[in-house]
Design a protein around this motif. Sequence first.
Motif, PDB file in Angstrom:
ATOM      1  N   GLU A 155      30.951   7.199  -5.531  1.00  0.00           N
ATOM      2  CA  GLU A 155      30.743   7.481  -6.943  1.00  0.00           C
ATOM      3  C   GLU A 155      31.091   6.226  -7.722  1.00  0.00           C
ATOM      4  OE1 GLU A 155      33.222  10.451  -8.842  1.00  0.00           O
ATOM      5  OE2 GLU A 155      35.021   9.645  -7.926  1.00  0.00           O
ATOM      6  N   ASP A 156      30.405   6.050  -8.857  1.00  0.00           N
ATOM      7  CA  ASP A 156      30.771   4.947  -9.736  1.00  0.00           C
ATOM      8  C   ASP A 156      30.539   5.340 -11.181  1.00  0.00           C
ATOM      9  OD1 ASP A 156      28.020   4.220 -10.466  1.00  0.00           O
ATOM     10  OD2 ASP A 156      27.891   3.115  -8.590  1.00  0.00           O
ATOM     11  N   PHE A 157      31.145   4.556 -12.055  1.00  0.00           N
ATOM     12  CA  PHE A 157      31.052   4.763 -13.492  1.00  0.00           C
ATOM     13  C   PHE A 157      30.479   3.496 -14.101  1.00  0.00           C
ATOM     14  CE2 PHE A 157      34.446   7.292 -11.780  1.00  0.00           C
ATOM     15  CZ  PHE A 157      34.200   8.550 -12.317  1.00  0.00           C
ATOM     16  N   GLU A 158      29.586   3.659 -15.080  1.00  0.00           N
ATOM     17  CA  GLU A 158      28.858   2.505 -15.581  1.00  0.00           C
ATOM     18  C   GLU A 158      28.565   2.643 -17.071  1.00  0.00           C
ATOM     19  OE1 GLU A 158      24.722   0.240 -14.307  1.00  0.00           O
ATOM     20  OE2 GLU A 158      24.961   2.350 -13.826  1.00  0.00           O
ATOM     21  N   LEU A 159      28.657   1.506 -17.758  1.00  0.00           N
ATOM     22  CA  LEU A 159      28.218   1.375 -19.144  1.00  0.00           C
ATOM     23  C   LEU A 159      26.874   0.666 -19.136  1.00  0.00           C
ATOM     24  CD1 LEU A 159      28.596   1.122 -22.295  1.00  0.00           C
ATOM     25  CD2 LEU A 159      29.736  -1.064 -21.811  1.00  0.00           C
ATOM     26  N   GLU A 160      25.914   1.196 -19.902  1.00  0.00           N
ATOM     27  CA  GLU A 160      24.643   0.520 -20.107  1.00  0.00           C
ATOM     28  C   GLU A 160      24.392   0.452 -21.605  1.00  0.00           C
ATOM     29  OE1 GLU A 160      21.211   2.235 -18.208  1.00  0.00           O
ATOM     30  OE2 GLU A 160      22.107   2.148 -16.222  1.00  0.00           O
ATOM     31  N   VAL A 161      23.897  -0.676 -22.054  1.00  0.00           N
ATOM     32  CA  VAL A 161      23.434  -0.821 -23.433  1.00  0.00           C
ATOM     33  C   VAL A 161      21.959  -1.179 -23.356  1.00  0.00           C
ATOM     34  CG1 VAL A 161      23.633  -2.110 -25.593  1.00  0.00           C
ATOM     35  CG2 VAL A 161      25.705  -1.500 -24.318  1.00  0.00           C
ATOM     36  N   GLU A 162      21.115  -0.322 -23.940  1.00  0.00           N
ATOM     37  CA  GLU A 162      19.671  -0.529 -23.943  1.00  0.00           C
ATOM     38  C   GLU A 162      19.262  -0.937 -25.353  1.00  0.00           C
ATOM     39  OE1 GLU A 162      18.159   3.239 -22.652  1.00  0.00           O
ATOM     40  OE2 GLU A 162      19.005   3.023 -20.646  1.00  0.00           O
ATOM     41  N   ALA A 163      18.433  -1.979 -25.451  1.00  0.00           N
ATOM     42  CA  ALA A 163      18.076  -2.517 -26.762  1.00  0.00           C
ATOM     43  C   ALA A 163      16.621  -2.938 -26.801  1.00  0.00           C
ATOM     44  CB  ALA A 163      18.970  -3.715 -27.070  1.00  0.00           C
ATOM     45  N   ASP A 164      16.122  -3.129 -28.025  1.00  0.00           N
ATOM     46  CA  ASP A 164      14.757  -3.616 -28.209  1.00  0.00           C
ATOM     47  C   ASP A 164      14.663  -5.117 -28.007  1.00  0.00           C
ATOM     48  OD1 ASP A 164      13.773  -1.066 -28.755  1.00  0.00           O
ATOM     49  OD2 ASP A 164      14.122  -1.277 -30.910  1.00  0.00           O
ATOM     50  N   THR A 165      15.785  -5.824 -28.262  1.00  0.00           N
ATOM     51  CA  THR A 165      15.791  -7.273 -28.066  1.00  0.00           C
ATOM     52  C   THR A 165      17.041  -7.676 -27.287  1.00  0.00           C
ATOM     53  OG1 THR A 165      17.053  -7.879 -30.040  1.00  0.00           O
ATOM     54  CG2 THR A 165      14.662  -7.599 -30.319  1.00  0.00           C
ATOM     55  N   ARG A 193      22.965  -0.923  -5.628  1.00  0.00           N
ATOM     56  CA  ARG A 193      24.200  -0.252  -5.194  1.00  0.00           C
ATOM     57  C   ARG A 193      23.872   0.839  -4.177  1.00  0.00           C
ATOM     58  NH1 ARG A 193      25.173  -0.076 -10.993  1.00  0.00           N
ATOM     59  NH2 ARG A 193      25.567   2.154 -10.922  1.00  0.00           N
ATOM     60  N   PHE A 194      22.759   1.536  -4.399  1.00  0.00           N
ATOM     61  CA  PHE A 194      22.299   2.550  -3.468  1.00  0.00           C
ATOM     62  C   PHE A 194      22.014   1.936  -2.102  1.00  0.00           C
ATOM     63  CE2 PHE A 194      18.638   4.488  -1.395  1.00  0.00           C
ATOM     64  CZ  PHE A 194      19.026   5.811  -1.274  1.00  0.00           C
ATOM     65  N   TYR A 195      21.243   0.813  -2.067  1.00  0.00           N
ATOM     66  CA  TYR A 195      20.944   0.123  -0.811  1.00  0.00           C
ATOM     67  C   TYR A 195      22.220  -0.251  -0.075  1.00  0.00           C
ATOM     68  CZ  TYR A 195      15.914  -0.791  -1.584  1.00  0.00           C
ATOM     69  OH  TYR A 195      14.563  -0.672  -1.752  1.00  0.00           O
ATOM     70  N   GLN A 196      23.164  -0.813  -0.801  1.00  0.00           N
ATOM     71  CA  GLN A 196      24.421  -1.255  -0.179  1.00  0.00           C
ATOM     72  C   GLN A 196      25.155  -0.073   0.451  1.00  0.00           C
ATOM     73  OE1 GLN A 196      25.333  -4.437   0.346  1.00  0.00           O
ATOM     74  NE2 GLN A 196      27.005  -3.605   1.550  1.00  0.00           N
ATOM     75  N   ALA A 197      25.240   1.026  -0.282  1.00  0.00           N
ATOM     76  CA  ALA A 197      25.923   2.213   0.245  1.00  0.00           C
ATOM     77  C   ALA A 197      25.175   2.775   1.458  1.00  0.00           C
ATOM     78  CB  ALA A 197      26.044   3.281  -0.845  1.00  0.00           C
ATOM     79  N   LYS A 198      23.839   2.740   1.407  1.00  0.00           N
ATOM     80  CA  LYS A 198      23.041   3.218   2.545  1.00  0.00           C
ATOM     81  C   LYS A 198      23.303   2.374   3.775  1.00  0.00           C
ATOM     82  CE  LYS A 198      18.182   4.130   3.842  1.00  0.00           C
ATOM     83  NZ  LYS A 198      18.566   4.892   4.970  1.00  0.00           N
ATOM     84  N   ALA A 234       0.850  -1.192   0.000  1.00  0.00           N
ATOM     85  CA  ALA A 234       0.000   0.000   0.000  1.00  0.00           C
ATOM     86  C   ALA A 234       0.889   1.246   0.000  1.00  0.00           C
ATOM     87  CB  ALA A 234      -0.904   0.004   1.229  1.00  0.00           C
ATOM     88  N   GLU A 235       0.409   2.306  -0.646  1.00  0.00           N
ATOM     89  CA  GLU A 235       1.205   3.539  -0.732  1.00  0.00           C
ATOM     90  C   GLU A 235       1.617   4.066   0.632  1.00  0.00           C
ATOM     91  OE1 GLU A 235      -1.572   3.062  -2.437  1.00  0.00           O
ATOM     92  OE2 GLU A 235      -1.032   3.312  -4.533  1.00  0.00           O
ATOM     93  N   ASP A 236       0.718   3.951   1.637  1.00  0.00           N
ATOM     94  CA  ASP A 236       1.046   4.516   2.949  1.00  0.00           C
ATOM     95  C   ASP A 236       2.120   3.722   3.699  1.00  0.00           C
ATOM     96  OD1 ASP A 236      -0.473   2.318   3.682  1.00  0.00           O
ATOM     97  OD2 ASP A 236      -2.006   3.478   4.736  1.00  0.00           O
ATOM     98  N   GLU A 237       2.534   2.575   3.165  1.00  0.00           N
ATOM     99  CA  GLU A 237       3.641   1.810   3.754  1.00  0.00           C
ATOM    100  C   GLU A 237       5.004   2.310   3.270  1.00  0.00           C
ATOM    101  OE1 GLU A 237       3.205  -2.687   4.046  1.00  0.00           O
ATOM    102  OE2 GLU A 237       1.792  -2.195   2.421  1.00  0.00           O
ATOM    103  N   LEU A 238       5.010   3.078   2.198  1.00  0.00           N
ATOM    104  CA  LEU A 238       6.266   3.476   1.562  1.00  0.00           C
ATOM    105  C   LEU A 238       6.953   4.600   2.315  1.00  0.00           C
ATOM    106  CD1 LEU A 238       4.894   3.375  -2.070  1.00  0.00           C
ATOM    107  CD2 LEU A 238       6.547   1.765  -1.080  1.00  0.00           C
ATOM    108  N   ILE A 239       8.268   4.495   2.386  1.00  0.00           N
ATOM    109  CA  ILE A 239       9.071   5.557   3.006  1.00  0.00           C
ATOM    110  C   ILE A 239      10.194   5.957   2.054  1.00  0.00           C
ATOM    111  CG2 ILE A 239       8.572   5.007   5.416  1.00  0.00           C
ATOM    112  CD1 ILE A 239      11.224   3.420   5.473  1.00  0.00           C
ATOM    113  N   TYR A 240      10.571   7.218   2.124  1.00  0.00           N
ATOM    114  CA  TYR A 240      11.646   7.755   1.299  1.00  0.00           C
ATOM    115  C   TYR A 240      12.987   7.320   1.875  1.00  0.00           C
ATOM    116  CZ  TYR A 240      14.842  11.297  -0.576  1.00  0.00           C
ATOM    117  OH  TYR A 240      15.892  11.938  -1.154  1.00  0.00           O
ATOM    118  N   LEU A 241      13.864   6.778   1.023  1.00  0.00           N
ATOM    119  CA  LEU A 241      15.170   6.282   1.471  1.00  0.00           C
ATOM    120  C   LEU A 241      16.323   7.241   1.206  1.00  0.00           C
ATOM    121  CD1 LEU A 241      15.018   2.587   0.218  1.00  0.00           C
ATOM    122  CD2 LEU A 241      14.498   3.466   2.506  1.00  0.00           C
ATOM    123  N   GLY A 242      16.242   7.999   0.131  1.00  0.00           N
ATOM    124  CA  GLY A 242      17.341   8.880  -0.240  1.00  0.00           C
ATOM    125  C   GLY A 242      17.419   9.003  -1.754  1.00  0.00           C
TER     126      GLY A 242
END
Length: 193
Positions: free
Chosen positions: A146-156, A184-189, A111-119
């Motif tokens: 900080e980190d650096f990342e490559l992402e490849v987004e594709a249709d297939t 990665r965010f969770y781990q750093a938190k 439920a929406e009212d269960e959600l909390i902001y993490l950062g």
Amino acid sequence: MVQEVEIEFKNLLTYDEYNRIYQFLPFKSVELFEQTNYYFETKDLKLREQGAALRIRHKNNKWVLTLKQPHSEGLLETHDELSPDEANLWIQNKTTKKPDVAKQLNQLGVAEDELIYLGSLTTRRCEVDYQDTTVVLDHSLYYGKEDFELEVEADTYVEGDAVFSHLLKELNIPKRPTDNKIKRFYQAKLESE
């Protein structure tokens, strides 16, 4: 309902590797832009337990609420636009019901009212089209990391995997198991607590 299946391949990079890809593809001809993700979860981690994640992304003066869920070919993303006021309320833990995301959350037993902001996590991003895919370079900042990342987004899957493997091989970059940004965010938190 606004939904899409996201098929993407990720690899964390060293700063040197980031620069190699930047030089190899025509990133100099595109503008770098910044986006911020604001993450939400329940106290008992219901979303995480189901492989899902919820964020608000602020990009190009737009606020979009996105729920990501596992899908056989990648991730199913469900979107609802937010006004700046609604986004601000969410970040203050005063969630508002948005129809498409609410429907998906309900199926997950959240439920929406269960959600909390993490950062938040801020990314400096540049994108180029390459061999029928979108190649993305990200520099992300969160919880003093900080980190650096490559992402490849594709249709297939086949197209994305081919371009991703080609880039790594061509530039002599090792393939690394890479968690998505929210993991990665969770781990750093957790490390900062």
